[in-house]
Write a protein that holds these residues in place. Structure first.
Motif, PDB file in Angstrom:
ATOM      1  N   VAL A 168       0.841  -1.201   0.000  1.00  0.00           N
ATOM      2  CA  VAL A 168       0.000   0.000   0.000  1.00  0.00           C
ATOM      3  C   VAL A 168       0.876   1.251   0.000  1.00  0.00           C
ATOM      4  O   VAL A 168       0.639   2.203  -0.753  1.00  0.00           O
ATOM      5  N   TRP A 169       1.892   1.227   0.826  1.00  0.00           N
ATOM      6  CA  TRP A 169       2.816   2.355   0.937  1.00  0.00           C
ATOM      7  C   TRP A 169       3.467   2.669  -0.417  1.00  0.00           C
ATOM      8  O   TRP A 169       3.392   3.786  -0.917  1.00  0.00           O
ATOM      9  N   SER A 170       4.095   1.672  -1.018  1.00  0.00           N
ATOM     10  CA  SER A 170       4.875   1.984  -2.220  1.00  0.00           C
ATOM     11  C   SER A 170       3.965   2.296  -3.405  1.00  0.00           C
ATOM     12  O   SER A 170       4.288   3.151  -4.226  1.00  0.00           O
ATOM     13  N   GLU A 171       2.816   1.638  -3.477  1.00  0.00           N
ATOM     14  CA  GLU A 171       1.928   1.951  -4.594  1.00  0.00           C
ATOM     15  C   GLU A 171       1.331   3.357  -4.444  1.00  0.00           C
ATOM     16  O   GLU A 171       1.171   4.077  -5.422  1.00  0.00           O
ATOM     17  N   SER A 172       1.013   3.762  -3.213  1.00  0.00           N
ATOM     18  CA  SER A 172       0.476   5.115  -3.007  1.00  0.00           C
ATOM     19  C   SER A 172       1.502   6.150  -3.432  1.00  0.00           C
ATOM     20  O   SER A 172       1.155   7.148  -4.073  1.00  0.00           O
ATOM     21  N   ILE A 173       2.753   5.917  -3.072  1.00  0.00           N
ATOM     22  CA  ILE A 173       3.803   6.875  -3.430  1.00  0.00           C
ATOM     23  C   ILE A 173       3.940   6.963  -4.941  1.00  0.00           C
ATOM     24  O   ILE A 173       3.987   8.060  -5.512  1.00  0.00           O
ATOM     25  N   SER A 174       3.924   5.813  -5.585  1.00  0.00           N
ATOM     26  CA  SER A 174       4.121   5.843  -7.026  1.00  0.00           C
ATOM     27  C   SER A 174       2.943   6.523  -7.731  1.00  0.00           C
ATOM     28  O   SER A 174       3.119   7.349  -8.623  1.00  0.00           O
ATOM     29  N   GLN A 175       1.721   6.228  -7.292  1.00  0.00           N
ATOM     30  CA  GLN A 175       0.545   6.864  -7.890  1.00  0.00           C
ATOM     31  C   GLN A 175       0.520   8.370  -7.623  1.00  0.00           C
ATOM     32  O   GLN A 175       0.277   9.172  -8.526  1.00  0.00           O
ATOM     33  N   ALA A 176       0.778   8.752  -6.368  1.00  0.00           N
ATOM     34  CA  ALA A 176       0.654  10.159  -5.999  1.00  0.00           C
ATOM     35  C   ALA A 176       1.762  10.998  -6.624  1.00  0.00           C
ATOM     36  O   ALA A 176       1.551  12.166  -6.966  1.00  0.00           O
ATOM     37  N   THR A 177       2.941  10.409  -6.806  1.00  0.00           N
ATOM     38  CA  THR A 177       4.031  11.143  -7.453  1.00  0.00           C
ATOM     39  C   THR A 177       3.658  11.466  -8.898  1.00  0.00           C
ATOM     40  O   THR A 177       3.877  12.568  -9.385  1.00  0.00           O
ATOM     41  N   ASP A 178       3.060  10.492  -9.573  1.00  0.00           N
ATOM     42  CA  ASP A 178       2.598  10.749 -10.938  1.00  0.00           C
ATOM     43  C   ASP A 178       1.497  11.795 -10.958  1.00  0.00           C
ATOM     44  O   ASP A 178       1.430  12.637 -11.846  1.00  0.00           O
ATOM     45  N   MET A 179       0.624  11.724  -9.951  1.00  0.00           N
ATOM     46  CA  MET A 179      -0.496  12.666  -9.910  1.00  0.00           C
ATOM     47  C   MET A 179       0.008  14.095  -9.742  1.00  0.00           C
ATOM     48  O   MET A 179      -0.459  15.002 -10.427  1.00  0.00           O
ATOM     49  N   VAL A 180       0.963  14.307  -8.857  1.00  0.00           N
ATOM     50  CA  VAL A 180       1.401  15.676  -8.611  1.00  0.00           C
ATOM     51  C   VAL A 180       2.209  16.191  -9.808  1.00  0.00           C
ATOM     52  O   VAL A 180       2.195  17.383 -10.125  1.00  0.00           O
ATOM     53  N   ARG A 181       2.856  15.279 -10.519  1.00  0.00           N
ATOM     54  CA  ARG A 181       3.533  15.681 -11.751  1.00  0.00           C
ATOM     55  C   ARG A 181       2.490  16.191 -12.758  1.00  0.00           C
ATOM     56  O   ARG A 181       2.659  17.231 -13.393  1.00  0.00           O
ATOM     57  N   TYR A 182       1.398  15.469 -12.859  1.00  0.00           N
ATOM     58  CA  TYR A 182       0.303  15.879 -13.755  1.00  0.00           C
ATOM     59  C   TYR A 182      -0.283  17.224 -13.308  1.00  0.00           C
ATOM     60  O   TYR A 182      -0.447  18.147 -14.102  1.00  0.00           O
ATOM     61  N   TRP A 183      -0.574  17.331 -12.024  1.00  0.00           N
ATOM     62  CA  TRP A 183      -1.192  18.563 -11.507  1.00  0.00           C
ATOM     63  C   TRP A 183      -0.293  19.777 -11.746  1.00  0.00           C
ATOM     64  O   TRP A 183      -0.750  20.842 -12.122  1.00  0.00           O
ATOM     65  N   SER A 184       1.016  19.586 -11.490  1.00  0.00           N
ATOM     66  CA  SER A 184       1.900  20.745 -11.560  1.00  0.00           C
ATOM     67  C   SER A 184       2.210  21.118 -13.005  1.00  0.00           C
ATOM     68  O   SER A 184       2.750  22.169 -13.282  1.00  0.00           O
ATOM     69  N   SER A 185       1.828  20.239 -13.942  1.00  0.00           N
ATOM     70  CA  SER A 185       2.091  20.546 -15.342  1.00  0.00           C
ATOM     71  C   SER A 185       0.986  21.420 -15.942  1.00  0.00           C
ATOM     72  O   SER A 185       1.056  21.820 -17.086  1.00  0.00           O
ATOM     73  N   ARG A 186      -0.070  21.668 -15.169  1.00  0.00           N
ATOM     74  CA  ARG A 186      -1.126  22.516 -15.717  1.00  0.00           C
ATOM     75  C   ARG A 186      -1.337  23.746 -14.841  1.00  0.00           C
ATOM     76  O   ARG A 186      -1.093  23.715 -13.646  1.00  0.00           O
ATOM     77  N   PRO A 187      -1.818  24.820 -15.483  1.00  0.00           N
ATOM     78  CA  PRO A 187      -1.958  26.072 -14.748  1.00  0.00           C
ATOM     79  C   PRO A 187      -3.016  25.974 -13.645  1.00  0.00           C
ATOM     80  O   PRO A 187      -2.897  26.609 -12.600  1.00  0.00           O
ATOM     81  N   SER A 188      -4.062  25.173 -13.868  1.00  0.00           N
ATOM     82  CA  SER A 188      -5.099  25.097 -12.849  1.00  0.00           C
ATOM     83  C   SER A 188      -5.741  23.719 -12.878  1.00  0.00           C
ATOM     84  O   SER A 188      -5.902  23.111 -13.937  1.00  0.00           O
ATOM     85  N   VAL A 189      -6.056  23.211 -11.696  1.00  0.00           N
ATOM     86  CA  VAL A 189      -6.584  21.855 -11.588  1.00  0.00           C
ATOM     87  C   VAL A 189      -7.988  21.897 -10.996  1.00  0.00           C
ATOM     88  O   VAL A 189      -8.188  22.353  -9.866  1.00  0.00           O
ATOM     89  N   ARG A 190      -8.947  21.425 -11.777  1.00  0.00           N
ATOM     90  CA  ARG A 190     -10.318  21.337 -11.272  1.00  0.00           C
ATOM     91  C   ARG A 190     -10.680  19.917 -10.876  1.00  0.00           C
ATOM     92  O   ARG A 190     -11.702  19.671 -10.253  1.00  0.00           O
ATOM     93  N   SER A 191      -9.843  18.978 -11.276  1.00  0.00           N
ATOM     94  CA  SER A 191     -10.220  17.569 -11.130  1.00  0.00           C
ATOM     95  C   SER A 191      -9.595  16.931  -9.894  1.00  0.00           C
ATOM     96  O   SER A 191      -9.403  15.719  -9.852  1.00  0.00           O
ATOM     97  N   THR A 192      -9.294  17.744  -8.860  1.00  0.00           N
ATOM     98  CA  THR A 192      -8.640  17.231  -7.653  1.00  0.00           C
ATOM     99  C   THR A 192      -9.326  15.968  -7.117  1.00  0.00           C
ATOM    100  O   THR A 192      -8.684  14.943  -6.887  1.00  0.00           O
TER     101      THR A 192
END
Ligand code: HEM
Ligand SMILES: *[C@@H]1O[C@H](CO)[C@@H](O)[C@H](O)[C@H]1NC(C)=O
Length: 565
Positions: A168-192
């Motif tokens: 659970v720990w390592s999969e959460s980290i891997s998923q969330a790291t990808d998510m924040v990369r996606y979020w930070s690549s756009r000017p605004s995030v509505r799909s939180t």
């Protein structure tokens, strides 16, 4: 004309009968309640009446406008507890009752009485009527009682072990790291909220079935054929859970003339069932030849199948029970977690100083190490502030209300100054919204979101003390037993508590060590106003749907940026 008149009369007659019937049972319930010796209010409509639930708040808004506030407008809707907080309990006492035409509902607002109730598991069981609707694929730990429950629960507990939490720990980290990369690549995030939901589904699918999926942001989703993948089919099933529960899965798999959307749901049900069967069959074969690599795969399905096949005669789970449990895990571990995540991210966006506080701990514990090097065994227990953010968000917005009942027996209950006798069929609510905000145990700022209330500074040892030593000396303070019921308490509490904590802490660590989040400011707005607007959105637009959740997080877009160290 004659036909029309007949129909009209028939309707009136029906309405009349229903009114008379429900007035009569309301009157009976009133007589019962008045003998108990606690204060009570009478409401004319059962708040779990399905027709009423569809319109309750809309109707009550009009009633309130015309006749003003009354018991009817205050209590006669599902989810009234959330906004009421501790006020009713301060007016009416630690225990009070709502009398309805359905059943009588007793609300418990004192931690000691809560603990007494949850410890008496056989006296006050869960009302499984409410959870049996989840038996879409078979009975599960959430919906059975007595000896059968004990067996299922034991087997399940043996699967929620530490190696499993590591996954659970390592999969959460891997998923969330990808998510924040996606979020930070756009000017605004509505799909939180949607994206957090994908993360929790990704974690479940890895932990439950050993299937790993790359995180896809809301606008990246390829919408592949649901039959093709287990994740898409599960997602479709969970999104349409209510429909599925209402009609039963057979309805969707056996009807060729249904609209496309529904046929797709049917395909998803088939695909999901097939992947469960395949995995179960594989496991059975491996156990049969004495070779099982559960230790290395550590998925929930394989552990459950193995535990069950290894069990003595009659103590294992049937195939249907295994499927039922797999589904209930997916159901119970999905939206619950993602709603808590959403509240936490929005609370943090409104409180930048709390982000700094969180990041301070994360930098101290994780340093500059790559996310893939974060260690569950050594790092997780040290991330107390992250855990505090979870508890504090759940304290104000607990996703799952807990209801018990007296079933078919009368039960006595000590309510401090006296003992009352509760008749059969009495519903009992652990009054989460009151218990978790009552100033008597949470202090004068109980309605403020302040995670540091869960952190205590312990006296450090002798020697030079720096910032780091101070952080290490901090301790997580467990709340007073019974004053926090987010995962319920007692033998029938949530078996996924640790799972959800590990997932939460790993996700927060991935988001807030290196990143910060702010609300997007609207035209003419200062950032402080935007933060107030976000808090206001949480406070005024959160409610009970199936769970307690933010209704419109997309109204406040967020923006992610790299944190300066
Ligand atoms: C923050 C997330 C979560 C919250 C707030 C939560 C809350 C709860 C609560 C309050 C109950 C008791 C319900 C009742 O008495 O009616 C419960 C039961 C349950 N939860 Fe969770 N839960 C969470 C996450 C999870 C996860 C991640 C899983 C599994 C992976 C899970 C699996 C279950 C199961 C199987 C039950 C039924 C247990 C039984 O009847 O013995 N939950 N949960
Ligand atoms: C985490 O740290 C512990 C203790 O130092 C170590 O035994 C374990 O192998 C580490 N785990 C990983 C996945 O690196």
């Amino acid at each position: 004309m004659a036909i029309l008149a007949t129909i009209l009369w028939a309707c009136l007659l029906l309405l009349g009968t229903v009114t008379v019937q429900s007035s009569y049972s309301l009157f009976c319930n009133y007589l019962v309640a008045s003998k108990i010796g606690v204060r009570f209010h009478v409401i004319p409509i059962s708040h779990l009446n399905h027709f009423w639930m569809l319109v309750d708040q809309r109707v009550l808004r009009y009633v309130k406008r015309i006749f003003g506030e009354s018991t009817f407008t205050r209590y006669n809707w599902m989810g009234w507890e959330l906004n009421d907080r501790y006020h009713s309990h301060h007016e009416l006492g630690d225990v009070f009752m709502l009398v309805t035409p359905g059943r009588n509902w007793l609300y418990i607002g004192h931690p000691d009485i809560v603990m007494d109730i949850v410890r008496r598991r056989d006296d006050f069981p869960r009302c499984v009527e409410l959870t049996q609707i989840l038996d879409v694929f078979g009975p599960s730990v959430g919906s059975v009682e007595g000896q059968r429950w004990l067996q299922q629960r034991k087997l399940m507990a043996s699967c929620f072990n530490e190696p499993y939490n590591e996954v659970v720990w390592s999969e959460s980290i891997s998923q969330a790291t990808d998510m924040v990369r996606y979020w930070s690549s756009r000017p605004s995030v509505r799909s939180t909220a949607d994206d957090l939901r994908s993360v929790s589904l990704g974690v479940l699918s890895k932990a439950g079935f050993g299937k790993s999926f790359k995180f896809e942001g809301h606008e990246e989703t390829s919408h592949a054929d649901p039959a093709a993948s287990y994740k898409d089919s599960l997602q479709l099933i969970l999104e349409n859970c209510i429909l599925l529960i209402a009609m039963g899965p057979k309805f969707f798999t056996n009807m060729p003339w249904l609209p496309f959307k529904w046929r797709q749901l049917g395909e998803a049900v088939k695909a999901f069932r097939k992947s469960m069967t395949d995995m179960y069959e594989t496991e059975k074969r491996e156990v049969a030849v004495g070779k099982s690599n559960v230790g290395t795969r550590r998925t929930f399905l394989s552990s459950l199948a193995k535990a069950s096949l290894d069990a003595k005669d009659g103590e294992g789970l049937t195939e249907r029970e295994i499927y039922g449990n797999i589904f209930v895990i997916n159901f119970a571990g999905h939206d619950t977690v993602s709603h808590v995540f959403t509240f936490a991210v929005y609370f943090l966006a409104a409180n930048p100083e709390m982000q700094d506080w969180l990041s301070e701990e994360l930098r101290h514990v994780l340093g500059d190490r790559q996310p893939s090097e974060w260690n569950y065994t050594t790092d997780f227990p040290r991330l107390k502030r992250c855990l505090a953010v979870m508890y504090e968000s759940m304290r104000l917005y607990t996703p799952v209300p807990v209801t018990k009942w007296t079933q078919d027996k009368a039960q006595s209950l000590d309510i401090r100054d006296k003992t009352i006798l509760l008749p059969p069929n009495t519903m009992i609510c652990l009054a989460y919204s009151s218990l978790q905000t009552d100033p008597r145990w949470w202090g004068a700022d109980s309605l403020t979101w302040r995670p540091s209330r869960f952190i205590k500074q312990t006296a450090g040892g002798p020697g030079p003390r720096g910032k780091g030593a101070d952080l290490d000396a901090e301790q997580f303070v467990q709340p007073k037993r019974g004053s926090f019921v987010g995962w319920s308490e007692g033998a029938r509490d949530c078996p996924g508590r640790k799972f959800s904590q590990v997932e939460f802490v790993a996700t927060m660590a991935s988001l807030f060590r290196d990143w910060r989040v702010d609300p997007i400011t609207f035209e003419g707005e200062r950032v402080e106003d935007a933060r107030k607007r976000v808090l206001n959105l949480i406070e005024t637009e959160s409610a009970m749907v199936l769970l307690i959740q933010m209704l419109h997080p997309e109204k406040a877009p967020l923006t992610w940026s790299k944190r300066k160290v």
